[in-house]
Design an enzyme around this catalytic site. Structure first.
Site, PDB file in Angstrom:
ATOM      1  N   PHE A   1      24.746  13.159  66.947  1.00  0.00           N
ATOM      2  CA  PHE A   1      23.560  14.295  67.957  1.00  0.00           C
ATOM      3  C   PHE A   1      23.632  15.849  68.131  1.00  0.00           C
ATOM      4  O   PHE A   1      23.333  16.671  68.730  1.00  0.00           O
ATOM      5  CB  PHE A   1      24.511  13.786  69.758  1.00  0.00           C
ATOM      6  CG  PHE A   1      25.715  14.395  69.889  1.00  0.00           C
ATOM      7  CD1 PHE A   1      26.276  15.133  70.483  1.00  0.00           C
ATOM      8  CD2 PHE A   1      27.127  13.896  69.458  1.00  0.00           C
ATOM      9  CE1 PHE A   1      26.716  15.998  71.284  1.00  0.00           C
ATOM     10  CE2 PHE A   1      28.217  14.237  70.445  1.00  0.00           C
ATOM     11  CZ  PHE A   1      28.233  15.301  70.854  1.00  0.00           C
TER      12      PHE A   1
ATOM     13  N   LYS B   1      16.193   8.470  60.961  1.00  0.00           N
ATOM     14  CA  LYS B   1      17.065   7.689  61.515  1.00  0.00           C
ATOM     15  C   LYS B   1      17.646   9.189  62.988  1.00  0.00           C
ATOM     16  O   LYS B   1      19.298   9.670  62.705  1.00  0.00           O
ATOM     17  CB  LYS B   1      17.980   7.267  61.694  1.00  0.00           C
ATOM     18  CG  LYS B   1      18.171   5.505  62.852  1.00  0.00           C
ATOM     19  CD  LYS B   1      18.161   6.807  64.566  1.00  0.00           C
ATOM     20  CE  LYS B   1      19.916   6.490  64.393  1.00  0.00           C
ATOM     21  NZ  LYS B   1      20.118   7.056  65.469  1.00  0.00           N
TER      22      LYS B   1
ATOM     23  N   GLU C   1      20.058   9.003  69.065  1.00  0.00           N
ATOM     24  CA  GLU C   1      19.193   8.279  70.258  1.00  0.00           C
ATOM     25  C   GLU C   1      19.798   9.531  71.742  1.00  0.00           C
ATOM     26  O   GLU C   1      18.728   9.195  72.137  1.00  0.00           O
ATOM     27  CB  GLU C   1      19.729   6.966  69.966  1.00  0.00           C
ATOM     28  CG  GLU C   1      20.673   6.557  70.996  1.00  0.00           C
ATOM     29  CD  GLU C   1      22.189   6.373  69.455  1.00  0.00           C
ATOM     30  OE1 GLU C   1      21.705   6.725  68.892  1.00  0.00           O
ATOM     31  OE2 GLU C   1      23.170   5.805  69.950  1.00  0.00           O
TER      32      GLU C   1
ATOM     33  N   CYS D   1      31.338  19.812  64.265  1.00  0.00           N
ATOM     34  CA  CYS D   1      32.922  19.347  63.465  1.00  0.00           C
ATOM     35  C   CYS D   1      33.782  19.976  63.134  1.00  0.00           C
ATOM     36  O   CYS D   1      34.259  19.780  62.316  1.00  0.00           O
ATOM     37  CB  CYS D   1      31.921  18.132  62.168  1.00  0.00           C
ATOM     38  SG  CYS D   1      31.297  19.272  61.373  1.00  0.00           S
TER      39      CYS D   1
ATOM     40  N   GLU E   1      40.851  13.521  67.652  1.00  0.00           N
ATOM     41  CA  GLU E   1      39.746  14.248  67.820  1.00  0.00           C
ATOM     42  C   GLU E   1      38.918  14.435  69.624  1.00  0.00           C
ATOM     43  O   GLU E   1      38.978  13.006  69.545  1.00  0.00           O
ATOM     44  CB  GLU E   1      38.622  13.697  66.737  1.00  0.00           C
ATOM     45  CG  GLU E   1      36.979  15.299  67.322  1.00  0.00           C
ATOM     46  CD  GLU E   1      35.528  14.739  66.275  1.00  0.00           C
ATOM     47  OE1 GLU E   1      35.334  13.433  66.422  1.00  0.00           O
ATOM     48  OE2 GLU E   1      35.147  14.585  65.743  1.00  0.00           O
TER      49      GLU E   1
HETATM   50  P1  NAD Z   1      28.092   8.710  66.174  1.00  0.00           P
HETATM   51  O1  NAD Z   1      28.681   7.890  64.937  1.00  0.00           O
HETATM   52  O2  NAD Z   1      28.317   8.299  68.120  1.00  0.00           O
HETATM   53  O3  NAD Z   1      26.572   8.677  66.367  1.00  0.00           O
HETATM   54  C1  NAD Z   1      26.661   8.863  64.930  1.00  0.00           C
HETATM   55  C2  NAD Z   1      25.466   8.440  64.127  1.00  0.00           C
HETATM   56  O4  NAD Z   1      25.394   6.657  64.185  1.00  0.00           O
HETATM   57  C3  NAD Z   1      23.514   7.894  65.815  1.00  0.00           C
HETATM   58  O5  NAD Z   1      22.748   7.816  64.813  1.00  0.00           O
HETATM   59  C4  NAD Z   1      23.377   6.267  65.957  1.00  0.00           C
HETATM   60  O6  NAD Z   1      22.785   5.836  66.456  1.00  0.00           O
HETATM   61  C5  NAD Z   1      24.986   5.820  64.875  1.00  0.00           C
HETATM   62  N1  NAD Z   1      25.457   4.978  65.689  1.00  0.00           N
HETATM   63  C6  NAD Z   1      26.573   5.084  66.356  1.00  0.00           C
HETATM   64  N2  NAD Z   1      26.999   3.291  66.349  1.00  0.00           N
HETATM   65  C7  NAD Z   1      27.316   2.284  65.461  1.00  0.00           C
HETATM   66  C8  NAD Z   1      27.142   1.843  65.139  1.00  0.00           C
HETATM   67  N3  NAD Z   1      28.394   1.149  65.628  1.00  0.00           N
HETATM   68  N4  NAD Z   1      26.270   1.018  63.721  1.00  0.00           N
HETATM   69  C9  NAD Z   1      25.524   1.669  63.227  1.00  0.00           C
HETATM   70  N5  NAD Z   1      24.746   2.900  64.025  1.00  0.00           N
HETATM   71  C10 NAD Z   1      26.197   3.437  64.904  1.00  0.00           C
HETATM   72  O7  NAD Z   1      28.508   9.994  66.434  1.00  0.00           O
HETATM   73  P2  NAD Z   1      27.826  11.727  67.348  1.00  0.00           P
HETATM   74  O8  NAD Z   1      28.155  11.108  69.233  1.00  0.00           O
HETATM   75  O9  NAD Z   1      26.165  11.257  67.641  1.00  0.00           O
HETATM   76  O10 NAD Z   1      28.506  13.147  66.868  1.00  0.00           O
HETATM   77  C11 NAD Z   1      29.558  13.114  66.610  1.00  0.00           C
HETATM   78  C12 NAD Z   1      30.936  12.599  66.260  1.00  0.00           C
HETATM   79  O11 NAD Z   1      30.177  13.361  64.612  1.00  0.00           O
HETATM   80  C13 NAD Z   1      31.898  13.330  66.244  1.00  0.00           C
HETATM   81  O12 NAD Z   1      33.330  12.639  65.369  1.00  0.00           O
HETATM   82  C14 NAD Z   1      31.786  14.364  64.691  1.00  0.00           C
HETATM   83  O13 NAD Z   1      33.232  15.437  64.130  1.00  0.00           O
HETATM   84  C15 NAD Z   1      31.719  14.161  63.681  1.00  0.00           C
HETATM   85  N6  NAD Z   1      30.056  15.136  62.824  1.00  0.00           N
HETATM   86  C16 NAD Z   1      31.602  15.595  61.622  1.00  0.00           C
HETATM   87  C17 NAD Z   1      30.222  15.947  60.233  1.00  0.00           C
HETATM   88  C18 NAD Z   1      30.665  15.908  59.416  1.00  0.00           C
HETATM   89  O14 NAD Z   1      30.212  17.169  58.409  1.00  0.00           O
HETATM   90  N7  NAD Z   1      31.853  15.344  58.984  1.00  0.00           N
HETATM   91  C19 NAD Z   1      29.394  16.955  61.524  1.00  0.00           C
HETATM   92  C20 NAD Z   1      28.745  17.363  62.340  1.00  0.00           C
HETATM   93  C21 NAD Z   1      28.837  15.635  63.333  1.00  0.00           C
END
Ligand code: NAD
Length: 499
Positions: free
Chosen positions: A151, A175, A178, A283, A384
């Protein structure tokens, strides 16, 4: 007023998916639902996959010199619409307008980097590996790639993958999160206007059901994922079951050392932007501040003074420095770390728990919070938080700081503030993290460089963005060994002077 239903973008047209499950999209500053996203049903996902597979047949044969011209046009269209896109990002995410603009600028930068694909697609060759036999290595695209994004950077993160995948001749299904699907939805129209053939870039909305369908599909050859570590690990494993190649970036916990010789007047603004920019939902944000006995009091007091000046509000209003968190549940989660600190009697320097702007009482706001002298075994140091909560620790020497950083399970980024080349060099060489800032609070690599962390912040081998990694990720290498019998016979007729 009827709520906007987020549309999928397939074959250059928007389609409304009929689903039995919808997610709310909020304006987090107002705490109000502004749109709804369907969990796209399987038939429509399969239609998008089929469209991407068909498009690949044609797109992979378009010369790379032509493919990048579509990207030039998309670049111009995004640039011309930067304010509208940035406003959309602020409205769906909460970050302030300038931060949203930064998101779009980084998007453009990745398109720029992918424009060098003519160079990256070059192969290798040896003539005369044996008499009259030549050997070539050429690069060929692979097929359909799925891009699953988080997000916090609604446009930039998808564009860590999209331009490189399509410039190398692949097709993509994005994708979006959401929670923040609207910026990408807006860009669908620009993709169409840029003239991309149908199916080269498709966008499918939803949550984990859509992700699972994409991961299961044998037609999808590779996955770019960015999100939390648990999901990154899941995606990595599941995608491997159908032999896909995977880039999976995960969570982070980043440490900043302020050495006693640091230039404090320059360091403090850097720390503020690193710890509290994007409301800490970055991140690359630093989250633990390491100080020394000699400088601790001064660093903490100046850091706290600058933090207390941060103005919270709606990111499109004037004179706002920090927006809200993404959701009320996330606000509660971040607040639970503040409550934990209080319960454990950790020294609280600034408490942002109840800092809600007068005008936006329903928004998901949390002010900058600073804990001092935080015990090393505390979850404030280990986990985190992904919000505006800073934890300060005091160490005796540089080696102690290094050990603390390297004992973290994450390794996304880290910063050191110092005038000493000795400590800066040691930090750069000895910290196990993928992105190192020396007198830089957010060590964000340019689009032209690979982007990835270490340890539990990254799963895979090749990194996102440009640089030398991406060309390996999006292409297969093919070897061609050739001999021309006619050439050998001709040569017998007209022998060279060497013979
Ligand atoms: P998230 O893991 O909740 O969601 C990421 C994606 O995965 C979304 O598109 C979501 O729909 C999907 N998703 C979520 N749960 C799922 C499941 N159980 N099964 C399959 N797909 C699923 O992450 P978020 O809260 O949207 O983003 C924040 C996180 O992203 C933080 O931990 C941040 O550190 C990390 N992040 C990392 C980087 C990097 O380069 N390392 C960059 C940006 C964000």
């Amino acid at each position: 007023m009827e709520l906007h239903i987020v549309k999928n973008f397939i074959d250059n047209a928007y389609h409304e998916a009929i689903s039995d499950k919808y997610y709310d999209v909020y304006n987090p500053a107002f705490g109000e639902v502004i749109a709804r996203v369907p969990e796209t049903p399987r038939e429509e996902i399969d239609r998008a996959i089929e469209s991407s597979v068909n498009a690949f047949e044609r797109w992979s044969k378009v010369p790379v010199t032509e493919r990048i011209k579509y990207l030039f046009r998309l670049h111009e269209l995004i640039q011309n619409n930067i304010d509208e896109i940035a406003k959309t990002t602020t409205n769906e995410h909460g970050k302030i307008f300038n931060e949203s603009k930064g998101d779009v600028i980084r998007t453009l930068e990745n398109i720029e980097a992918a424009s060098a694909e003519v160079y990256h697609m070059m192969g290798k060759n040896n003539t005369e590996i044996a008499t009259n036999i030549d050997e070539f290595m050429i690069r060929v695209p692979i097929g359909v790639f799925a891009i699953i994004s988080p997000f916090n950077f609604p446009l930039m993160v998808p564009f860590w993958f999209v331009p490189y995948a399509v410039a190398t001749g692949n097709t993509v299904i994005v994708k979006p999160s959401e929670k923040t699907p609207l910026s990408m939805e807006l860009v669908g129209e620009l993709i169409r206007k840029a003239g991309f053939p149908e199916g080269v870039i498709n966008i499918i909305n939803g949550g984990s059901d859509v992700v699972n369908r994409l991961l299961d599909s044998k037609e999808i050859k590779g996955v770019g994922f960015v999100g939390t570590t648990g999901v990154a690990q899941y995606v990595y494993k599941k995608a491997s079951e159908s032999y896909k190649r995977v880039i999976a970036n995960g969570s982070a916990k980043n440490f900043a050392i302020v050495m006693p010789d640091a230039n404090l007047s320059q360091t403090i603004p850097n720390l503020i932007s690193s710890f509290f920019g994007n409301a800490g939902e970055r991140c690359l944000a630093n989250s633990v501040l390491i100080t020394f006995k000699e400088n601790h009091d001064k660093v903490v007091s100046e850091f706290a003074r600058a933090s207390s000046k941060i103005r919270l509000g709606y990111g499109l209003d004037k004179d706002v420095d920090m927006g809200p968190l993404i959701r009320e549940e996330h606000r509660q989660k971040v607040k639970s770390y503040i409550d934990y600190g209080k319960e454990n009697k950790i020294k609280l320097i600034i408490d942002g728990s109840d800092k809600v702007p007068e005008k936006y009482k329903k928004g998901f706001f949390l002010g900058p919070t600073i804990f001092d002298e935080v015990p090393l075994d505390s979850k404030l140091i280990k986990e985190e938080i992904f919000g505006p909560v800073a934890s300060v620790i005091v160490v005796d020497n540089f080696d102690e700081a290094l050990n603390i950083i390297n004992s973290s399970k994450y390794g996304n980024a880290g910063s050191i503030f110092t005038e000493s080349g000795y400590y800066a060099r040691r930090f750069a060489n000895e910290v196990n993290a993928g992105n190192i800032g020396i007198n830089i609070g957010i060590a964000a690599p340019l689009g032209y460089y690979p982007f990835g962390g270490m340890k539990d912040s990254f799963f895979g081998m090749l990194h996102a963005q440009g640089g030398e990694d991406h060309i390996m990720f999006y292409t297969e290498r093919k070897i061609i060994i050739n001999r021309w019998f006619g050439y050998s016979e001709k040569e017998k007729e007209t022998p060279t002077t060497l013979k």
